[in-house]
Design a protein around this motif. Structure first.
Motif, PDB file in Angstrom:
ATOM      1  N   VAL A 117       0.842  -1.205   0.000  1.00 13.89           N
ATOM      2  CA  VAL A 117       0.000   0.000   0.000  1.00 13.89           C
ATOM      3  C   VAL A 117       0.873   1.249   0.000  1.00 13.89           C
ATOM      4  O   VAL A 117       0.569   2.240  -0.670  1.00 13.89           O
ATOM      5  CB  VAL A 117      -0.953  -0.009   1.210  1.00 13.89           C
ATOM      6  CG1 VAL A 117      -1.648   1.349   1.362  1.00 13.89           C
ATOM      7  CG2 VAL A 117      -1.998  -1.101   1.049  1.00 13.89           C
ATOM      8  N   GLY A 118       1.977   1.210   0.735  1.00 11.43           N
ATOM      9  CA  GLY A 118       2.908   2.346   0.716  1.00 11.43           C
ATOM     10  C   GLY A 118       3.437   2.614  -0.680  1.00 11.43           C
ATOM     11  O   GLY A 118       3.552   3.773  -1.105  1.00 11.43           O
ATOM     12  N   GLY A 119       3.746   1.546  -1.423  1.00 15.45           N
ATOM     13  CA  GLY A 119       4.202   1.711  -2.805  1.00 15.45           C
ATOM     14  C   GLY A 119       3.126   2.275  -3.704  1.00 15.45           C
ATOM     15  O   GLY A 119       3.412   3.101  -4.588  1.00 15.45           O
ATOM     16  N   ILE A 120       1.878   1.857  -3.491  1.00 11.50           N
ATOM     17  CA  ILE A 120       0.770   2.376  -4.300  1.00 11.50           C
ATOM     18  C   ILE A 120       0.545   3.862  -4.020  1.00 11.50           C
ATOM     19  O   ILE A 120       0.365   4.669  -4.942  1.00 11.50           O
ATOM     20  CB  ILE A 120      -0.512   1.568  -4.015  1.00 11.50           C
ATOM     21  CG1 ILE A 120      -0.352   0.135  -4.531  1.00 11.50           C
ATOM     22  CG2 ILE A 120      -1.725   2.219  -4.668  1.00 11.50           C
ATOM     23  CD1 ILE A 120      -1.470  -0.797  -4.129  1.00 11.50           C
ATOM     24  N   VAL A 121       0.589   4.235  -2.743  1.00  9.74           N
ATOM     25  CA  VAL A 121       0.433   5.650  -2.380  1.00  9.74           C
ATOM     26  C   VAL A 121       1.558   6.473  -2.998  1.00  9.74           C
ATOM     27  O   VAL A 121       1.342   7.593  -3.489  1.00  9.74           O
ATOM     28  CB  VAL A 121       0.404   5.817  -0.850  1.00  9.74           C
ATOM     29  CG1 VAL A 121       0.462   7.295  -0.449  1.00  9.74           C
ATOM     30  CG2 VAL A 121      -0.850   5.169  -0.269  1.00  9.74           C
ATOM     31  N   ALA A 122       2.779   5.933  -3.001  1.00  8.01           N
ATOM     32  CA  ALA A 122       3.920   6.650  -3.576  1.00  8.01           C
ATOM     33  C   ALA A 122       3.711   6.939  -5.054  1.00  8.01           C
ATOM     34  O   ALA A 122       4.109   7.997  -5.556  1.00  8.01           O
ATOM     35  CB  ALA A 122       5.196   5.839  -3.382  1.00  8.01           C
ATOM     36  N   SER A 123       3.074   6.005  -5.772  1.00  9.82           N
ATOM     37  CA  SER A 123       2.869   6.202  -7.207  1.00  9.82           C
ATOM     38  C   SER A 123       1.928   7.370  -7.481  1.00  9.82           C
ATOM     39  O   SER A 123       2.013   8.019  -8.532  1.00  9.82           O
ATOM     40  CB  SER A 123       2.302   4.924  -7.833  1.00  9.82           C
ATOM     41  OG  SER A 123       1.010   4.647  -7.336  1.00  9.82           O
ATOM     42  N   VAL A 124       1.035   7.657  -6.551  1.00  6.97           N
ATOM     43  CA  VAL A 124       0.123   8.800  -6.700  1.00  6.97           C
ATOM     44  C   VAL A 124       0.758  10.074  -6.156  1.00  6.97           C
ATOM     45  O   VAL A 124       0.651  11.148  -6.742  1.00  6.97           O
ATOM     46  CB  VAL A 124      -1.211   8.506  -5.970  1.00  6.97           C
ATOM     47  CG1 VAL A 124      -2.162   9.701  -6.078  1.00  6.97           C
ATOM     48  CG2 VAL A 124      -1.869   7.248  -6.531  1.00  6.97           C
ATOM     49  N   PHE A 125       1.453   9.940  -5.041  1.00  7.46           N
ATOM     50  CA  PHE A 125       2.057  11.081  -4.358  1.00  7.46           C
ATOM     51  C   PHE A 125       3.345  11.534  -5.036  1.00  7.46           C
ATOM     52  O   PHE A 125       3.812  12.658  -4.819  1.00  7.46           O
ATOM     53  CB  PHE A 125       2.334  10.669  -2.903  1.00  7.46           C
ATOM     54  CG  PHE A 125       2.936  11.729  -2.037  1.00  7.46           C
ATOM     55  CD1 PHE A 125       2.263  12.910  -1.780  1.00  7.46           C
ATOM     56  CD2 PHE A 125       4.190  11.537  -1.466  1.00  7.46           C
ATOM     57  CE1 PHE A 125       2.828  13.879  -0.975  1.00  7.46           C
ATOM     58  CE2 PHE A 125       4.763  12.495  -0.662  1.00  7.46           C
ATOM     59  CZ  PHE A 125       4.075  13.678  -0.408  1.00  7.46           C
ATOM     60  N   GLY A 126       3.934  10.653  -5.871  1.00  8.92           N
ATOM     61  CA  GLY A 126       5.237  10.947  -6.450  1.00  8.92           C
ATOM     62  C   GLY A 126       5.262  12.164  -7.353  1.00  8.92           C
ATOM     63  O   GLY A 126       6.250  12.902  -7.388  1.00  8.92           O
ATOM     64  N   ILE A 127       4.176  12.398  -8.109  1.00 11.95           N
ATOM     65  CA  ILE A 127       4.174  13.518  -9.055  1.00 11.95           C
ATOM     66  C   ILE A 127       4.282  14.863  -8.341  1.00 11.95           C
ATOM     67  O   ILE A 127       5.215  15.627  -8.605  1.00 11.95           O
ATOM     68  CB  ILE A 127       2.925  13.465  -9.966  1.00 11.95           C
ATOM     69  CG1 ILE A 127       2.941  12.182 -10.801  1.00 11.95           C
ATOM     70  CG2 ILE A 127       2.877  14.688 -10.884  1.00 11.95           C
ATOM     71  CD1 ILE A 127       1.688  11.975 -11.626  1.00 11.95           C
ATOM     72  N   PRO A 128       3.360  15.202  -7.415  1.00 10.65           N
ATOM     73  CA  PRO A 128       3.512  16.494  -6.736  1.00 10.65           C
ATOM     74  C   PRO A 128       4.785  16.582  -5.897  1.00 10.65           C
ATOM     75  O   PRO A 128       5.374  17.664  -5.762  1.00 10.65           O
ATOM     76  CB  PRO A 128       2.257  16.582  -5.847  1.00 10.65           C
ATOM     77  CG  PRO A 128       1.753  15.192  -5.721  1.00 10.65           C
ATOM     78  CD  PRO A 128       2.132  14.502  -6.986  1.00 10.65           C
ATOM     79  N   PHE A 129       5.231  15.445  -5.355  1.00  9.70           N
ATOM     80  CA  PHE A 129       6.435  15.468  -4.509  1.00  9.70           C
ATOM     81  C   PHE A 129       7.659  15.875  -5.318  1.00  9.70           C
ATOM     82  O   PHE A 129       8.415  16.778  -4.922  1.00  9.70           O
ATOM     83  CB  PHE A 129       6.639  14.086  -3.877  1.00  9.70           C
ATOM     84  CG  PHE A 129       7.867  14.000  -3.012  1.00  9.70           C
ATOM     85  CD1 PHE A 129       7.842  14.466  -1.707  1.00  9.70           C
ATOM     86  CD2 PHE A 129       9.049  13.446  -3.496  1.00  9.70           C
ATOM     87  CE1 PHE A 129       8.968  14.389  -0.895  1.00  9.70           C
ATOM     88  CE2 PHE A 129      10.177  13.366  -2.701  1.00  9.70           C
ATOM     89  CZ  PHE A 129      10.135  13.835  -1.399  1.00  9.70           C
ATOM     90  N   PHE A 130       7.875  15.228  -6.471  1.00 10.67           N
ATOM     91  CA  PHE A 130       9.086  15.521  -7.238  1.00 10.67           C
ATOM     92  C   PHE A 130       8.947  16.770  -8.098  1.00 10.67           C
ATOM     93  O   PHE A 130       9.958  17.302  -8.561  1.00 10.67           O
ATOM     94  CB  PHE A 130       9.478  14.307  -8.080  1.00 10.67           C
ATOM     95  CG  PHE A 130      10.101  13.205  -7.265  1.00 10.67           C
ATOM     96  CD1 PHE A 130      11.353  13.368  -6.705  1.00 10.67           C
ATOM     97  CD2 PHE A 130       9.421  12.015  -7.034  1.00 10.67           C
ATOM     98  CE1 PHE A 130      11.928  12.365  -5.941  1.00 10.67           C
ATOM     99  CE2 PHE A 130       9.987  11.010  -6.275  1.00 10.67           C
ATOM    100  CZ  PHE A 130      11.246  11.192  -5.718  1.00 10.67           C
ATOM    101  N   ARG A 131       7.723  17.232  -8.352  1.00 12.59           N
ATOM    102  CA  ARG A 131       7.589  18.545  -8.988  1.00 12.59           C
ATOM    103  C   ARG A 131       8.036  19.641  -8.022  1.00 12.59           C
ATOM    104  O   ARG A 131       8.603  20.649  -8.429  1.00 12.59           O
ATOM    105  CB  ARG A 131       6.139  18.796  -9.401  1.00 12.59           C
ATOM    106  CG  ARG A 131       5.619  17.936 -10.539  1.00 12.59           C
ATOM    107  CD  ARG A 131       6.375  18.133 -11.824  1.00 12.59           C
ATOM    108  NE  ARG A 131       5.769  17.403 -12.939  1.00 12.59           N
ATOM    109  CZ  ARG A 131       6.412  16.998 -14.001  1.00 12.59           C
ATOM    110  NH1 ARG A 131       7.714  17.224 -14.114  1.00 12.59           N
ATOM    111  NH2 ARG A 131       5.794  16.350 -14.965  1.00 12.59           N
TER     112      ARG A 131
END
Length: 408
Positions: free
Chosen positions: A53-67
């Motif tokens: 689940v942490g990996g799945i959340v990261a896939s959604v959260f990754g875009i705003p985080f790395f922008r």
């Protein structure tokens, strides 16, 4: 500039190898530790589910985080976060640790996936274009080596020094990975994305981009089906090992994983040679060939009841795995800066979701079917998709040249 690019590539390769060694070291050690504390398979399942689940959340959260937090600092920070997440296991009493372990699993899964998304999507800013395929190949080789050594050494370290020593060593691996990331220097600037685009705008642009690159979109679908096959053979390895030799099942499984890693190492090197100086269409075709090799290799491996034939055939599977991974990552990195980050986030979402769902799906099949039958079913899915995609690509390229977002 080429010297700096080579330096960056070496730092990234070693950082990824150390990071993946640490990731597999803690996956095996923590899973074993959870079972040792709880004596419950259900709690181990909850622990592993939290990690997925942490990996799945990261896939959604990754875009705003790395922008917002692009660059080496964010990646080094993720390694430091993984080290901090493990630190409570060094000073909390065992009876208190069981309550925090699901949260640690979630955080580790989140940071592992964010690190992979950030590294893959930003690699073109650190490495020159003509060195990217070779760098991806070495990253895949280093990751496979780190994964197997992490898996195999965890049991030895636990038996020799205990869980606390393994967790301390794991923290050191993440600190070392962070120290390798910090010296990176950007060679190329990424195209900034306006803040007003927002999350929905990012995904809308990615969807529109994939419509213009239908082969890449099909590769993502095949990757999803491939994760189901990966779940099947990962669950099936202990079962196959029991079939081959019940008395030394753990040793047999270690041999299978080690030889698979050698095959994946060789496949990554082969992909680097084949793709050198080639364009997008070669990457797409090589991905198809890699998936075909991998799935047929696993199908044939699971038909065996003797160790030596299984070891020979799992090299075949590893070879295809390495070829497919390098080709897919290199193809995705060929996309423009604005699409690369959401593309790798989507790829992570596909892999984590497919693997998690696959782990749930395959269990009941192993109760009723033999391992050979289960693997034929689940690895037959990507093979079927490959046949469909290969026929479609042949017809499409005979009529109209393939449209891609980045011209070959």
């Amino acid at each position: 500039m080429m010297a700096l690019s080579t330096r960056n590539a070496r730092l990234i390769i070693f950082a990824r190898g150390v990071s993946d060694f640490g990731a597999f070291l803690n996956m095996v050690a923590l899973s074993t530790y959870v079972y040792w504390l709880s004596h419950s398979v259900v709690f181990v399942s909850i622990f592993l589910a939290c990690r997925v689940v942490g990996g799945i959340v990261a896939s959604v959260f990754g875009i705003p985080f790395f922008r917002r937090f692009a660059g080496r600092g964010a990646l080094a920070g993720l390694d430091l976060s993984r080290a901090l997440l493990l630190s409570p296991l060094l000073f909390l009493l065992p009876e208190h640790q069981l309550n925090v372990l699901p949260f640690i699993a979630f955080g580790i899964g989140l940071c592992n996936s964010l690190f992979a998304i950030g590294l893959n999507s930003q690699l073109p800013t650190w490495v020159a274009p003509d060195q990217r395929v070779a760098t991806n190949a070495w990253i895949t080789s280093a990751a496979a080596t780190g994964a197997v050594f992490g898996s195999l050494l965890s049991g030895l370290l636990i038996a020799t020094w205990g869980f606390e020593a393994v967790f301390a060593a794991n923290i050191v691996t993440y600190l070392l990975a962070a120290s390798l990331i910090l010296p990176l220097r950007a060679l190329y600037s990424a195209v900034s994305t306006p803040a007003r685009k927002g999350f929905s705008g990012e995904w809308h642009e990615l969807t529109r981009g994939l419509r213009g690159a239908p082969v890449l979109a099909a590769m993502l679908v095949i990757s999803l089906l491939d994760t189901l096959g990966s779940a099947a053979h990962n669950v099936g390895f202990p079962v196959l090992s029991q079939y081959i030799d019940p008395d030394t099942a753990k040793t047999v499984m270690g041999y299978l994983l080690a030889v698979w890693a050698l095959g994946k190492f060789a496949g990554a090197r082969l992909a680097s040679t084949v793709l050198k100086g080639r364009g997008i269409q070669r990457m797409e075709r090589l991905f198809l060939a890699g998936v075909a090799l991998m799935s047929t290799g696993f199908i044939l491996t699971f038909q065996q009841t003797e160790l030596w034939p299984a070891l020979v055939l799992i090299v075949w599977a590893g070879l295809g795995d390495g070829v497919a991974e390098v080709a897919l990552v290199s193809r995705a990195q060929s996309e423009p800066d604005t699409l690369r980050l959401p593309l790798f986030s989507l790829l992570t979402l596909i892999q984590m979701t497919g693997f998690g769902v696959g782990m749930l799906l395959v269990g009941p099949f192993y109760l009723a079917w033999t391992p050979a039958q289960v693997i034929v079913l689940f690895h037959g899915l990507p093979l079927t998709a490959l046949v469909v995609m290969g026929g479609w690509m042949y017809c499409m390229r005979r009529r109209v040249p393939s449209k891609t977002l980045v011209e070959e």
